[in-house]
Every structure is written in structure tokens, then in C-alpha cells.
Design a protein around this motif. Structure first.
Motif, short mmCIF file in Angstrom:
data_model
loop_
_atom_site.label_atom_id
_atom_site.label_comp_id
_atom_site.label_asym_id
_atom_site.label_seq_id
_atom_site.Cartn_x
_atom_site.Cartn_y
_atom_site.Cartn_z
N ILE A 214 13.58 33.32 -18.13
CA ILE A 214 13.89 34.21 -19.21
C ILE A 214 15.42 33.99 -19.36
CG2 ILE A 214 14.34 36.62 -19.85
CD1 ILE A 214 11.71 37.27 -18.38
N SER A 215 16.26 33.68 -20.42
CA SER A 215 17.37 33.06 -20.61
C SER A 215 18.45 34.35 -21.28
CB SER A 215 17.59 31.90 -21.58
OG SER A 215 16.82 30.87 -20.81
N ILE A 216 17.62 35.40 -21.91
CA ILE A 216 18.45 36.51 -22.32
C ILE A 216 18.36 37.62 -21.74
CG2 ILE A 216 18.57 35.24 -24.58
CD1 ILE A 216 16.03 37.08 -25.47
N THR A 217 18.82 38.83 -22.17
CA THR A 217 18.83 40.20 -21.79
C THR A 217 18.76 40.84 -22.95
OG1 THR A 217 21.00 40.47 -21.42
CG2 THR A 217 19.58 39.90 -19.41
N GLU A 218 18.21 42.33 -23.02
CA GLU A 218 18.43 43.23 -24.25
C GLU A 218 19.76 43.38 -24.48
OE1 GLU A 218 16.14 46.77 -23.82
OE2 GLU A 218 14.15 45.55 -23.92
N GLY A 219 19.99 43.33 -25.98
CA GLY A 219 21.30 43.72 -26.41
C GLY A 219 22.33 42.60 -26.52
N GLU A 220 21.81 41.43 -25.87
CA GLU A 220 22.66 40.13 -26.10
C GLU A 220 22.52 39.43 -27.58
OE1 GLU A 220 22.75 35.74 -23.62
OE2 GLU A 220 21.51 37.23 -23.11
N TYR A 221 23.63 39.06 -28.03
CA TYR A 221 23.59 37.99 -28.98
C TYR A 221 23.27 36.63 -28.82
CZ TYR A 221 25.79 42.07 -31.86
OH TYR A 221 25.96 43.06 -32.24
N LEU A 222 22.37 36.41 -29.80
CA LEU A 222 21.81 34.96 -29.96
C LEU A 222 22.45 34.21 -31.09
CD1 LEU A 222 18.11 35.68 -29.42
CD2 LEU A 222 19.54 34.97 -27.78
N SER A 223 22.36 32.99 -30.78
CA SER A 223 23.02 32.08 -31.75
C SER A 223 21.69 31.07 -32.19
CB SER A 223 24.07 31.17 -31.54
OG SER A 223 23.89 30.32 -30.31
N GLU A 224 21.61 30.49 -33.08
CA GLU A 224 20.53 29.88 -33.85
C GLU A 224 20.37 28.74 -32.72
OE1 GLU A 224 19.03 27.01 -37.71
OE2 GLU A 224 20.80 28.47 -37.87
N GLY A 225 18.92 28.23 -32.36
CA GLY A 225 18.77 27.22 -31.31
C GLY A 225 18.92 27.52 -29.83
N MET A 226 19.43 28.90 -29.55
CA MET A 226 19.61 29.42 -28.29
C MET A 226 18.36 29.63 -27.57
SD MET A 226 22.09 32.32 -26.87
CE MET A 226 21.93 32.70 -25.10
N PRO A 227 18.01 29.12 -26.23
CA PRO A 227 16.68 29.23 -25.64
C PRO A 227 16.53 30.54 -25.23
CG PRO A 227 18.11 28.01 -24.24
CD PRO A 227 18.97 28.16 -25.38
N VAL A 228 15.45 31.23 -25.32
CA VAL A 228 15.13 32.61 -24.96
C VAL A 228 14.19 32.79 -23.92
CG1 VAL A 228 14.25 34.94 -25.75
CG2 VAL A 228 15.28 33.20 -27.40
N LEU A 229 13.10 32.02 -24.05
CA LEU A 229 12.08 32.03 -23.05
C LEU A 229 11.48 30.49 -22.43
CD1 LEU A 229 9.83 34.89 -24.00
CD2 LEU A 229 11.51 35.20 -22.24
N ARG A 230 11.02 30.44 -21.39
CA ARG A 230 10.64 29.23 -21.12
C ARG A 230 9.12 29.53 -20.46
NH1 ARG A 230 11.74 23.91 -19.50
NH2 ARG A 230 10.30 22.80 -17.86
N MET A 231 8.09 28.58 -21.09
CA MET A 231 6.59 29.03 -20.85
C MET A 231 6.01 27.85 -20.55
SD MET A 231 5.69 32.03 -23.98
CE MET A 231 4.15 32.40 -22.95
N GLU A 232 4.91 27.76 -19.55
CA GLU A 232 4.00 27.05 -19.15
C GLU A 232 2.68 27.17 -19.32
OE1 GLU A 232 5.01 25.95 -15.18
OE2 GLU A 232 6.95 25.32 -15.57
#
Length: 388
Positions: A214-232
């Protein structure tokens, strides 16, 4: 008169020759009787006595030149001699390789943000959690999304007011496609109206899998193309094993193998990949196979074994490994024929940890000793009085 003397001389020669032959036979019979120690068969002499090593009385036995032993039923039971009729069966020579379970990178994917915005709600905040396809992952606030919805409503209104104008129709379709690219589905787009524009967008899982990062937390600002989650997606996994360079000649892509992951039931598989390069540090080559992982029962990192079949034969003559005796000169088995046991040389073409494949020296149906072979060998040495 001379004729009578010749006949008498001939008779005398025959009688003397017979006596000499009888004496030679008697001498040979006497020489065939030896005395030896039951505990130390290397102690041999031609008369009774005591063993100089253990002081046991020497035992009288017969010196034999053949590789044949006759035993009675009591001797067979005491020596625990067991036989097996040689028959045809399936033979397999295999090798076990240490392996481990790894993720299939073809089923690993990253959920990345398609737009700028702030993470309003993150529904999964722990790694290792299994997520079903279609599950809600996170909700994001985006001013860009709000602007695109207003643009969509404007183009929709113009398209309805000027149905004959092609340009407005194209602009409407383009604005709708832009919303789809941002992640809105058809139902979400259909609900957009002047009173229902939402600056929030919900992102759903496109595949089932386990969250590994998990690359983010609640309240964090994202930019286009930024990774959020990695799943397998672990419904299909890889099993990797290692081979030494001298073993690679027996392995090809497509070869059948058997994989056992820890204490689970063995599974049939095929070699999918062989590394084209030799690891310079370890001198090993990587072997890889795919394995279905129903209900995610196999976990990444589990230990496994790969059973690699070197060769197999149907209707082969095979024997337990214990039935074969090897020395510096030859390889042989003991065969029971009527009331006697005979030693026969054999040629072996292959062997595994439990059995050997007979190439020549034995025929189907022969009764081979599979237990007590070394006792028979010891008895033969005792009777012969020498180490052979």
C-alpha cells in the motif's frame, strides 16, 4: 611266448594306472576337507585345531570351487533368506530437486491513480488481505473530475438542443469517453445530471488478489500515474527449482514433472522454462513450472520438491537394490534353483533409491534372493576358504 609276455605287461600297466588314479582321487578328497573358524573364516588349516584369534574350535567343512550353496529349510529360516520371482513392471528413475513457491509476475499488477486528487477514503489499509474482483478499493476527491462532469453535461445539453450539428455530438462522445478513462462506469455516468455532479470517484478492483503493498494513506494527494496499491493474483503460481549444469542434458521444456508443496498432495506439471544462462556464482540453472493454486492454499515462500523423471520403462525387469551385490570386479545376484542357491552376474542399466533395472544376466520368472544375500556370500567365502 613273446606274445604272452606282452599281454602280461599290458595287464600290469593297467592295474598300476588304476591304483594311481584311485590314490589321486583319494588324495584330492582328503585335500578338499578343511577346518576353519566360524567367526574368522580367514583361519584355514587341513587338520582340527583352535582359532588363534578367538580360541574357538575349528569346524570341518568342504572346500568348493563352484558358486553354488545347498541349504536346508532350517538354515534358510535362520538366515532370513527370502526370494522373489523376477517379473516385469514399470520402472522409473527420478531425481528430487529442492524448490520454492514464488509469485507469477504475469499476475502481479499495480493499481495506479488515473487523475489528480485527494484520497478521501481507503477501504483496505493492511497488506495480506484478499480482495475479490469488483471490490471497492478507495474513493478520491478530484476537482478535475468535477470539471469533466460539467463539461460532459454541457456537451450533452448542446447535443440534445442541436441534434443536426455533428460537432456537438462528437464533443459529447469525447467528454463521455474521458469520464470512462478516468474510471467511471456506464451506470455512474448515467446518473450525472445538473443536480448530481460528484467530485468523488470510487475505484474498484479489476482482478482478485492479495494486497502486497500500500503506497498511500487517507488524506494524501495523488498525482496522475502515482501507484496506490500492489496486488498479486495467486490463482496461478510458479515453482522454481535449481539444477546443476551437468544435469541439464536430461531436462527439456515440456518434460513431465511432479511437484509437492510441503505436506500437500503431489501435483502433475510440466517444465515451462529453463534458464538460458548459468549462474556464475552457484553454477546452477533455474527450472520453472506453473501450478494451479485453487483456494490460494499455496503461500508464497513455501518449500517444495520437484520430482524430475530421468528415464522410465514399461515391462522392465527390476529388482530391489538390496538384491544386488557389488564388488571391485563384478555385480551379481543370488538365484534359487531347486534346492540350491547359485551366484549369477548381472548387468544394470539404471537404478534409483529403491530398485535397479536389469539389462542382462537374468530371465523373467527366475527366483532371486532379495533378503539374506550377504549371508549367502559369507557362507560361500566360509566354504571356499578365501575372499571371493
Amino acid at each position: 611266448m613273446n606274445k604272452i609276455k606282452g599281454i602280461l605287461f599290458l595287464l600290469l600297466f593297467v592295474i598300476l594306472a588304476c591304483k594311481q588314479k584311485t590314490a589321486d582321487n583319494h588324495q584330492h578328497t582328503e585335500a578338499s576337507v578343511i577346518y576353519t573358524c566360524p567367526m574368522h573364516p580367514q583361519i584355514i588349516q587341513d587338520k582340527p585345531g583352535i582359532c588363534p584369534i578367538c580360541n574357538m574350535d575349528l569346524v570341518k567343512t568342504q572346500f568348493v570351487n563352484s558358486d553354488e550353496i545347498i541349504l536346508d529349510e532350517n538354515q534358510i529360516k535362520l538366515a532370513n533368506i527370502k526370494t522373489q520371482k523376477l517379473g516385469t513392471s514399470n520402472y522409473e528413475n527420478s531425481k528430487l530437486l529442492n524448490a520454492r513457491v514464488i509469485a507469477n509476475p504475469e499476475n502481479v499488477y499495480t493499481v495506479a491513480s488515473k487523475f489528480n486528487g485527494r484520497v478521501d477514503k481507503l477501504y483496505y489499509q493492511e497488506v495480506g488481505v484478499f480482495v475479490n474482483k469488483g471490490a471497492l478499493l478507495y474513493k478520491i476527491y478530484s476537482e478535475d473530475l468535477l470539471s469533466m462532469q460539467k463539461e460532459y453535461l454541457l456537451n450533452k445539453k448542446l447535443s440534445n438542443e442541436f441534434p443536426d450539428e455533428n460537432i456537438y455530438k462528437k464533443l459529447f462522445i469525447a467528454s463521455k469517453n474521458k469520464l470512462e478513462l478516468y474510471g467511471l462506469n456506464q451506470q455512474q455516468i448515467a446518473r450525472i445530471n445538473d443536480k448530481n455532479t460528484q467530485p468523488y470517484i470510487s475505484v474498484y478492483a479489476q482482478n482478485s488478489g492479495i494486497i502486497t503493498e500500500i503506497s498511500i494513506t487517507e488524506g494524501e494527494y495523488l498525482s496522475e500515474g502515482m501507484p496506490v496499491l500492489r496486488m498479486e493474483d495467486l490463482s496461478n503460481i510458479w515453482v522454481e527449482a535449481h539444477l546443476y549444469s551437468n544435469e541439464i542434458s536430461n531436462v527439456k521444456v515440456g518434460n513431465a514433472i511432479t511437484i509437492q508443496v510441503e505436506n500437500f498432495e503431489p501435483q502433475k506439471a510440466k517444465v515451462d522454462f529453463l534458464s538460458p544462462q548459468l549462474n556464475a556464482n552457484s553454477q546452477i540453472i533455474t527450472l520453472r513450472a506453473s501450478l494451479n493454486n485453487t483456494n490460494n492454499k499455496y503461500l508464497i515462500g513455501m518449500k517444495a520438491t520437484v520430482k524430475l523423471i530421468r528415464n522410465s520403462s514399461k515391462d522392465a525387469l527390476s529388482l530391489p537394490t538390496n538384491a544386488v551385490i557389488r564388488n571391485n570386479e563384478d555385480t551379481y545376484v543370488w538365484v534359487k534353483e531347486n534346492d540350491s542357491f547359485k551366484r549369477k552376474e548381472v548387468e544394470i542399466s539404471s537404478e534409483n533409491e529403491n530398485s535397479v533395472l536389469i539389462k542382462s544376466g537374468l530371465n523373467n520368472g527366475e527366483e532371486v534372493v532379495v533378503s539374506g544375500t550377504y549371508l549367502l556370500d559369507s557362507e560361500l567365502k566360509l566354504r571356499k576358504g578365501k575372499n571371493n
